[in-house]
Design an enzyme around this catalytic site. Sequence first.
Site, PDB file in Angstrom:
ATOM      1  N   GLY A 179       1.389   3.375  -2.446  1.00 36.32           N
ATOM      2  CA  GLY A 179       1.043   4.259  -3.453  1.00 36.32           C
ATOM      3  C   GLY A 179       0.506   5.811  -2.962  1.00 36.32           C
ATOM      4  N   SER A 180       0.000   5.642  -1.860  1.00 35.72           N
ATOM      5  CA  SER A 180      -0.603   6.922  -1.311  1.00 35.72           C
ATOM      6  C   SER A 180      -0.892   6.935   0.220  1.00 35.72           C
ATOM      7  CB  SER A 180      -1.953   7.248  -1.890  1.00 35.72           C
ATOM      8  OG  SER A 180      -2.819   6.219  -1.460  1.00 35.72           O
ATOM      9  N   ALA A 233      -9.947  -6.269  12.301  1.00 38.63           N
ATOM     10  CA  ALA A 233      -8.842  -6.815  11.761  1.00 38.63           C
ATOM     11  C   ALA A 233      -7.714  -5.913  12.579  1.00 38.63           C
ATOM     12  CB  ALA A 233      -9.143  -6.482  10.293  1.00 38.63           C
ATOM     13  N   LYS A 234      -7.897  -4.722  12.786  1.00 37.75           N
ATOM     14  CA  LYS A 234      -6.911  -4.101  13.150  1.00 37.75           C
ATOM     15  C   LYS A 234      -6.396  -4.200  14.804  1.00 37.75           C
ATOM     16  CE  LYS A 234      -5.391  -1.878   9.815  1.00 37.75           C
ATOM     17  NZ  LYS A 234      -4.054  -1.620   9.587  1.00 37.75           N
ATOM     18  N   GLY A 258       0.887  -1.256   0.074  1.00 41.18           N
ATOM     19  CA  GLY A 258      -0.097  -0.252  -0.089  1.00 41.18           C
ATOM     20  C   GLY A 258       0.811   1.195  -0.057  1.00 41.18           C
ATOM     21  N   ASN A 267       1.584  -2.415   5.530  1.00 42.33           N
ATOM     22  CA  ASN A 267       0.850  -0.940   5.543  1.00 42.33           C
ATOM     23  C   ASN A 267      -0.320  -0.892   4.975  1.00 42.33           C
ATOM     24  OD1 ASN A 267       0.623   2.229   5.719  1.00 42.33           O
ATOM     25  ND2 ASN A 267       0.676   1.926   3.614  1.00 42.33           N
ATOM     26  N   TYR A 307     -13.242  -3.615  10.188  1.00 36.58           N
ATOM     27  CA  TYR A 307     -12.008  -2.849  10.043  1.00 36.58           C
ATOM     28  C   TYR A 307     -11.283  -2.866  11.363  1.00 36.58           C
ATOM     29  CZ  TYR A 307      -8.442   1.088   9.864  1.00 36.58           C
ATOM     30  OH  TYR A 307      -7.460   1.660   9.821  1.00 36.58           O
ATOM     31  N   ASP A 329      -3.105  -6.446  -6.129  1.00 37.97           N
ATOM     32  CA  ASP A 329      -4.224  -6.457  -5.322  1.00 37.97           C
ATOM     33  C   ASP A 329      -4.005  -7.369  -4.085  1.00 37.97           C
ATOM     34  OD1 ASP A 329      -6.423  -6.721  -3.980  1.00 37.97           O
ATOM     35  OD2 ASP A 329      -7.681  -6.491  -5.426  1.00 37.97           O
TER      36      ASP A 329
HETATM   37  N1  LIG Z   1      -4.918   7.723   8.390  1.00 37.73           N
HETATM   38  C1  LIG Z   1      -5.235   7.457   9.548  1.00 37.73           C
HETATM   39  O1  LIG Z   1      -5.698   8.049  10.370  1.00 37.73           O
HETATM   40  C2  LIG Z   1      -4.887   5.877  10.264  1.00 37.73           C
HETATM   41  C3  LIG Z   1      -5.083   5.658  11.379  1.00 37.73           C
HETATM   42  C4  LIG Z   1      -4.986   4.485  12.016  1.00 37.73           C
HETATM   43  C5  LIG Z   1      -4.267   3.596  11.288  1.00 37.73           C
HETATM   44  N2  LIG Z   1      -4.136   3.918  10.143  1.00 37.73           N
HETATM   45  C6  LIG Z   1      -3.399   2.350   9.217  1.00 37.73           C
HETATM   46  O2  LIG Z   1      -2.178   3.060   8.489  1.00 37.73           O
HETATM   47  C7  LIG Z   1      -2.069   2.224   7.222  1.00 37.73           C
HETATM   48  C8  LIG Z   1      -1.791   3.281   6.262  1.00 37.73           C
HETATM   49  O3  LIG Z   1      -3.276   4.079   6.179  1.00 37.73           O
HETATM   50  P1  LIG Z   1      -3.629   5.225   5.194  1.00 37.73           P
HETATM   51  O4  LIG Z   1      -4.352   6.146   6.288  1.00 37.73           O
HETATM   52  O5  LIG Z   1      -2.416   5.606   4.829  1.00 37.73           O
HETATM   53  O6  LIG Z   1      -4.464   4.518   4.185  1.00 37.73           O
HETATM   54  P2  LIG Z   1      -4.907   5.055   2.734  1.00 37.73           P
HETATM   55  O7  LIG Z   1      -6.305   4.700   2.479  1.00 37.73           O
HETATM   56  O8  LIG Z   1      -4.699   6.606   2.661  1.00 37.73           O
HETATM   57  O9  LIG Z   1      -3.650   4.317   1.893  1.00 37.73           O
HETATM   58  C9  LIG Z   1      -3.759   3.002   1.819  1.00 37.73           C
HETATM   59  C10 LIG Z   1      -3.042   2.509   0.732  1.00 37.73           C
HETATM   60  O10 LIG Z   1      -3.235   1.136   0.431  1.00 37.73           O
HETATM   61  C11 LIG Z   1      -3.683   0.716  -0.825  1.00 37.73           C
HETATM   62  N3  LIG Z   1      -4.542  -0.216  -0.799  1.00 37.73           N
HETATM   63  C12 LIG Z   1      -5.462  -0.853  -0.097  1.00 37.73           C
HETATM   64  N4  LIG Z   1      -6.213  -1.834  -0.562  1.00 37.73           N
HETATM   65  C13 LIG Z   1      -5.192  -2.387  -1.189  1.00 37.73           C
HETATM   66  C14 LIG Z   1      -5.207  -3.733  -1.768  1.00 37.73           C
HETATM   67  N5  LIG Z   1      -6.317  -4.666  -1.866  1.00 37.73           N
HETATM   68  N6  LIG Z   1      -4.305  -3.978  -2.527  1.00 37.73           N
HETATM   69  C15 LIG Z   1      -3.000  -3.226  -2.826  1.00 37.73           C
HETATM   70  N7  LIG Z   1      -3.180  -1.821  -2.368  1.00 37.73           N
HETATM   71  C16 LIG Z   1      -4.202  -1.598  -1.509  1.00 37.73           C
HETATM   72  C17 LIG Z   1      -4.326   1.884  -1.447  1.00 37.73           C
HETATM   73  O11 LIG Z   1      -4.303   2.227  -2.822  1.00 37.73           O
HETATM   74  C18 LIG Z   1      -3.479   3.121  -0.791  1.00 37.73           C
HETATM   75  O12 LIG Z   1      -2.447   3.397  -1.750  1.00 37.73           O
HETATM   76  C19 LIG Z   1      -3.325   1.344   7.236  1.00 37.73           C
HETATM   77  O13 LIG Z   1      -2.610   0.010   7.846  1.00 37.73           O
HETATM   78  C20 LIG Z   1      -4.413   1.933   8.256  1.00 37.73           C
HETATM   79  O14 LIG Z   1      -5.250   1.265   8.718  1.00 37.73           O
HETATM   80  C21 LIG Z   1      -4.144   4.859   9.296  1.00 37.73           C
END
Ligand SMILES: NC(=O)c1ccc[n+]([C@@H]2O[C@H](COP(=O)([O-])OP(=O)(O)OC[C@H]3O[C@@H](n4cnc5c(N)ncnc54)[C@H](O)[C@@H]3O)[C@@H](O)[C@H]2O)c1
Length: 255
Positions: free
Chosen positions: A22-23, A165-166, A20, A97, A162, A70
């Site tokens: 890419g963003s 899982a987390k 993950g 991630n 979600y 994916d």
């Molecule tokens: N942003 C927050 O506030 C927050 C809070 C708690 C935990 N997190 C955790 O941090 C991590 C990153 O979160 P984020 O906020 O950057 O998420 P995001 O949605 O901004 O980015 C997630 C990335 O994973 C990729 N992705 C999702 N499903 C995919 C798949 N099936 N195959 C390949 N790529 C896939 C997406 O395309 C994206 O680039 C995650 O594990 C999330 O649970 C984030």
Amino acid sequence: MADAIASYPSLKDRVVLVTGGGSGIGEEIVRQFARQGARVAFLDVKVKESEALAEALTAEGHSAKFYECDLKDITALRACVDKIRSDIGPVTVLVNNAANDQRHAMQDVTPEYWDDRMAVNLRHQFFAAQAVAPDMAAAGGGAIVNLGSVSWMLGQGGMPAYTTAKSAVMGLTRSLATDLGPDNIRVVCVVPGWVMTQRQIDNWVTPEAEADMLKGQCLKRKIYPIDIARPVLFFASDEAGGCTAQSCVIDGGWL
Ligand SMILES: NC(=O)c1ccc[n+]([C@@H]2O[C@H](COP(=O)([O-])OP(=O)(O)OC[C@H]3O[C@@H](n4cnc5c(N)ncnc54)[C@H](O)[C@@H]3O)[C@@H](O)[C@H]2O)c1
């Protein structure tokens, strides 16, 4: 806060796999590992954004290669790990991630949707670790950093699959740390609070929600992807060589 990032000599030339990447937070993790001189491979479904990131880092003189995958498809994930081994080398740092925090009301959840949420938020973390562990063992050790979430600790509703899982990511971290410790493979969980990614800003950051968050946090500032990438670098590096099976919450002290 200082903008300078610590330099970790042990990360130079390491083959690092970020899922993950890419963003969001993953993008910042990819950028920071690349700037440490690591050889970074990252997986994502977002092709345009990921290619742009790999190109930008390559133009900076760093090593970052994107593989479309994916992560719900474990066969495809395994094939990517094989391809990365032959393209770049055996992975010795894995950052699990990728996730998706799509909201869902409890009554709407079907068995199929539940399984789909486990596939996007939990299952690939185990199978990515399984795929890289033999190479890490052969290299004399490695580091796996799993991304958790404070959502379930705060009792956040509206997305039970979600949050389930987390919460399991912390158990997975301890279980894998036990199984992989004899091979000198460390497994650590970094647990973000509310991090200001583009997805969060576009979907859920309102003035009221922001005020609530800042009231709850000890630190009266927002948490950004770089705040997560910094400790991920540390836990992946040899500076954290004695640390495994632990979780580290990075949430500005949300009490
Ligand atoms: N942003 C927050 O506030 C927050 C809070 C708690 C935990 N997190 C955790 O941090 C991590 C990153 O979160 P984020 O906020 O950057 O998420 P995001 O949605 O901004 O980015 C997630 C990335 O994973 C990729 N992705 C999702 N499903 C995919 C798949 N099936 N195959 C390949 N790529 C896939 C997406 O395309 C994206 O680039 C995650 O594990 C999330 O649970 C984030």
